[in-house]
Design an enzyme around this catalytic site. Structure first.
Site, short mmCIF file in Angstrom:
data_model
loop_
_atom_site.label_atom_id
_atom_site.label_comp_id
_atom_site.label_asym_id
_atom_site.label_seq_id
_atom_site.Cartn_x
_atom_site.Cartn_y
_atom_site.Cartn_z
N SER A 130 0.84 -1.20 0.00
CA SER A 130 0.00 0.00 0.00
C SER A 130 0.87 1.25 0.00
O SER A 130 2.00 1.23 0.51
CB SER A 130 -0.90 0.02 1.25
OG SER A 130 -1.56 1.27 1.38
N TYR B 260 -2.15 -0.37 10.58
CA TYR B 260 -2.25 -0.90 9.22
C TYR B 260 -1.00 -0.55 8.42
O TYR B 260 -0.43 -1.40 7.72
CB TYR B 260 -3.50 -0.34 8.53
CG TYR B 260 -3.64 -0.74 7.08
CD1 TYR B 260 -4.05 -2.03 6.74
CD2 TYR B 260 -3.38 0.16 6.05
CE1 TYR B 260 -4.19 -2.40 5.41
CE2 TYR B 260 -3.52 -0.21 4.72
CZ TYR B 260 -3.92 -1.49 4.41
OH TYR B 260 -4.06 -1.86 3.08
#
Length: 256
Positions: free
Chosen positions: A144, A156
């Protein structure tokens, strides 16, 4: 003949979004695809059906990740579905996010859950996959953009940073087997994880001002790059992180 005819692939988290697009694209290239999913039976059934309708080969693989014996269960089903064939391609795509995973709200339980699915599972899935993978195989990890731009969801982001490190180290370790390991890092892409993009033209317009190519991403934009890394054309590429983001934050926001 397509690029992956005769090959097999496992795509984790393949029932929706980017994972579904990856599974469908690899199948169009000729691979038999194991469509892994954690909980959404209807979506997984739909993904497998769409592959079959397009003339491809696929089978569903229902295994929640981040729980006891997840990898053993996954590979039991995978080996049954492969029916003696090797595993040529592994795409570690499955991931979860918790928007409470900020520095203010994070809890040990939240931390353990995200790391179990986003980091531990790819590590041990890859470890088991290597026993089935012939020399010259392909591993693609889906990371990501939060590894290089700031986000409140720090837990995350930490999991994706760990995945990037894992990919680079693994690429070096597996070079002797001619197995390539690369990472695809999507930018702002329209998925269930980014559901705030859907049905809100003003939000989409604001996002577009941050992106050189003038729009947010679609799952197929990422899937096409994964298919390239899985193909023979990527034989001399390993240990790389490729940002697939349309030129996110290359310059000042575009003037409207």
């Amino acid at each position: 003949m397509t690029a992956l005819t005769g090959k097999t692939a496992l795509v984790t988290g393949a029932s929706r979004g980017i994972g579904r697009s990856i599974a469908e694209r690899l199948a169009r290239e000729g691979a038999l695809v194991a469509v892994h999913y954690g909980s959404n039976h209807p979506a997984a059934k739909e993904t497998v059906a769409s592959i079959h309708e397009a003339g491809g080969e696929a089978f569903p693989l229902h295994v929640p990740l981040g729980v006891e014996n997840d990898v053993d269960t996954l590979f039991g089903g995978l080996e049954e579905g492969l029916n003696g064939r090797p595993l040529d391609i592994l795409v570690n795509n499955a991931a979860v996010i918790d928007y409470d995973g900020t520095i203010e709200k994070a809890t040990p339980e939240l931390y353990e859950r995200l790391f179990a699915v986003n980091v531990r599972a790819p590590l041990f899935i890859t470890q088991r996959a290597l026993a089935l993978m012939p020399d010259g195989g392909r591993i693609v990890n889906v990371s990501s953009g939060v590894t290089w731009f700031a986000t409140p969801e720090v837990v995350y982001a930490m999991t994706k940073g760990a995945l990037n490190v894992f990919s680079r180290s693994l690429a070096h370790s597996l070079g002797r087997r001619n197995i390539t390991v690369n990472t695809v890092s999507p930018g702002i892409t329209e998925t269930d994880m980014n559901e705030w993009l859907r049905g809100n033209p003003e939000t989409a317009r604001q996002v577009a001002t941050l992106i050189s190519l003038g729009r947010h991403g679609q799952p197929a934009d990422v899937a096409d790059v994964v298919a390239f890394f899985a193909s023979p054309d990527a034989r001399w590429i390993t240990g790389q992180v490729l940002d697939v983001n349309g030129g996110l934050l290359l310059g000042a926001p575009a003037q409207q």
